[in-house]
Scaffold this motif. Sequence first.
Motif, PDB file in Angstrom:
ATOM      1  N   THR A  75       0.592  -1.299   0.093  1.00 27.22           N
ATOM      2  CA  THR A  75       0.030  -0.030  -0.087  1.00 27.22           C
ATOM      3  C   THR A  75       0.840   1.403  -0.047  1.00 27.22           C
ATOM      4  O   THR A  75       0.336   2.221  -0.096  1.00 27.22           O
ATOM      5  CB  THR A  75      -0.960   0.098   1.178  1.00 27.22           C
ATOM      6  OG1 THR A  75       0.030  -0.047   2.337  1.00 27.22           O
ATOM      7  CG2 THR A  75      -1.910  -1.064   1.204  1.00 27.22           C
ATOM      8  N   ASP A 101       2.759   4.200  -0.998  1.00 26.86           N
ATOM      9  CA  ASP A 101       2.489   5.285  -2.432  1.00 26.86           C
ATOM     10  C   ASP A 101       3.737   4.967  -3.144  1.00 26.86           C
ATOM     11  O   ASP A 101       3.690   5.050  -4.396  1.00 26.86           O
ATOM     12  CB  ASP A 101       2.498   6.538  -2.120  1.00 26.86           C
ATOM     13  CG  ASP A 101       0.780   6.703  -1.460  1.00 26.86           C
ATOM     14  OD1 ASP A 101       0.044   6.100  -1.743  1.00 26.86           O
ATOM     15  OD2 ASP A 101       0.498   7.974  -1.026  1.00 26.86           O
ATOM     16  N   LEU A 143       3.859   1.662  -4.690  1.00 25.38           N
ATOM     17  CA  LEU A 143       2.825   1.456  -5.980  1.00 25.38           C
ATOM     18  C   LEU A 143       3.176   2.403  -7.099  1.00 25.38           C
ATOM     19  O   LEU A 143       3.078   1.840  -8.225  1.00 25.38           O
ATOM     20  CB  LEU A 143       1.536   2.192  -5.384  1.00 25.38           C
ATOM     21  CG  LEU A 143       0.656   1.418  -4.380  1.00 25.38           C
ATOM     22  CD1 LEU A 143      -0.310   2.112  -3.768  1.00 25.38           C
ATOM     23  CD2 LEU A 143      -0.010   0.264  -5.035  1.00 25.38           C
ATOM     24  N   ALA A 157       4.659  -1.336  -9.800  1.00 25.69           N
ATOM     25  CA  ALA A 157       3.328  -1.782  -9.306  1.00 25.69           C
ATOM     26  C   ALA A 157       3.331  -3.293  -9.416  1.00 25.69           C
ATOM     27  O   ALA A 157       2.369  -3.917  -8.756  1.00 25.69           O
ATOM     28  CB  ALA A 157       2.464  -1.314 -10.409  1.00 25.69           C
ATOM     29  N   ALA A 161       4.069  -4.113  -5.759  1.00 25.48           N
ATOM     30  CA  ALA A 161       2.923  -4.049  -4.768  1.00 25.48           C
ATOM     31  C   ALA A 161       1.888  -4.815  -4.984  1.00 25.48           C
ATOM     32  O   ALA A 161       1.152  -5.349  -4.055  1.00 25.48           O
ATOM     33  CB  ALA A 161       2.199  -2.598  -4.845  1.00 25.48           C
ATOM     34  N   SER A 162       1.582  -5.417  -6.261  1.00 27.36           N
ATOM     35  CA  SER A 162       0.475  -6.306  -6.595  1.00 27.36           C
ATOM     36  C   SER A 162       0.797  -7.565  -5.990  1.00 27.36           C
ATOM     37  O   SER A 162      -0.037  -8.414  -5.800  1.00 27.36           O
ATOM     38  CB  SER A 162       0.241  -6.373  -8.111  1.00 27.36           C
ATOM     39  OG  SER A 162       1.235  -7.034  -8.979  1.00 27.36           O
ATOM     40  N   ARG A 193       0.206  -7.630  -2.270  1.00 26.15           N
ATOM     41  CA  ARG A 193      -1.109  -7.487  -1.942  1.00 26.15           C
ATOM     42  C   ARG A 193      -1.795  -8.716  -1.977  1.00 26.15           C
ATOM     43  O   ARG A 193      -2.972  -8.991  -1.399  1.00 26.15           O
ATOM     44  CB  ARG A 193      -1.783  -6.465  -2.860  1.00 26.15           C
ATOM     45  CG  ARG A 193      -3.135  -6.164  -3.010  1.00 26.15           C
ATOM     46  CD  ARG A 193      -3.601  -5.076  -3.678  1.00 26.15           C
ATOM     47  NE  ARG A 193      -5.225  -4.832  -3.599  1.00 26.15           N
ATOM     48  CZ  ARG A 193      -5.995  -4.587  -4.772  1.00 26.15           C
ATOM     49  NH1 ARG A 193      -5.538  -4.380  -5.847  1.00 26.15           N
ATOM     50  NH2 ARG A 193      -7.260  -4.551  -4.313  1.00 26.15           N
TER      51      ARG A 193
END
Lengths: 267, 166
Positions: A79, A81, A84, A88, A91-92, A95
């Motif tokens: 999460t 910033d 992200l 990406a 982060a994905s 997640r």
Amino acid sequence: MLPPFALERPDRLDEALGLLDDVSVPYCGGTELLMAMKMNVLRPRCLVDLKGIAELGRLDWDGDDVLVGGAVTHARLATDDDVLSGSALLASVERRVGNARVRSQGSIGGNLCFAEPRSDIATLLCAMEASVTLQSQTDSREVAMRDFLIGAYETVREPGELLVNVLIPKVRRYRGVYLKYQYSERPTVGVALVHDEAEGPWRLAVGAVGEIPLVLEADSPSGFDPHAVAESIDLVEDLSGSVEYKRHIVEVYVRRAMQLAIQGDSL
Amino acid sequence: MSVTSLEIACTVNGNSITQAIDVRTTLAHWLREDLALTGTKVSCDVQICGACTVLVAGEPVSACTYLAVDVDGKAVTTIEGLARDGELHPLQRAFVEKMALQCGFCTPGFIMMAKALLDSTPQPSREEILEHLDGNLCRCTGYAPIVAAVEQAARVLQGIKAGENG
């Protein structure tokens, strides 16, 4: 109630390093360690709580590189910033580690040191050529992820060493995909296919099906042979499936990852 | 200095507590046995099923695999902390109205997980709800009513918030 142990809560890294040995072990989120203790697989005499050590919670960017402290949680990596916007893909993947509770408790250092073969993040970091810094009272060494993992639940970390940070070089420049098939709390197969968009080869890492991820390189995303990858990988039969089943699913997921990368559908 | 017992200070459902706790005690055990907050259930005992979910500093954790001493200095919220003045929380009401429970053993965990989601994402998509609740198990409902209940609670909470702001 867990088996008997004592707790240490150092607030300085050197203090923590002075405490670690065969029976005094690092403790952070506890998502792996406390379960192993409940099952009597591990019986440490002392847990050295790392959560109060500020530098283990660092998330430092230097150009395209990021240095992640060993105690940074999966939730933060999913999460934050800067993560992200900087990666990406990273982060994905974070997640979707475990479940929301594991992500809020579990740390990246604990995940890697426990060396659970079905770690999503270990597979991705092998593909991204990340490295870890292992520090002891007297020494510090940087080890490539691909050399760090040596077997199921087994790494090169010595009892007196602590994984203090993870370096992911050029992470901003990496593009790629991570696909996994998962019907329970851990993946049956995880496939990372990434490349540095400025230079270098495409790197494929296939994890979760064997003891450690298999890593291969090719000049383009179409340069891998899914059937050959599935035939060459060392597989372990377990509750997720037979060797025959895993060979099949590796071929399918490598092919799907290649298709996504070829059509440019990557993060 | 290594210790086998620690005095901690925290809040549980808004109530301040200072107590010496054996470091071996899990948060679930402490809540249920010492504080008599038996709404938090223990099922798998290995952080897979989600029945023991509580919030620590707003984050969902598996109380079965979390040391009680780690709540030192933090705010803990359990299912008992949701109702106000005898009124069920919108999530609790939605679970009843959507018949999102049968045996009810998993329900406190689902509701606390859903609260964590709605606190951070007040208007989640259906996909976000499914993704967030992925680590909770229910063997009665088939999950669809649970997702519907979370969607309803999100709408109700948004309405309450709009009313407060309007």
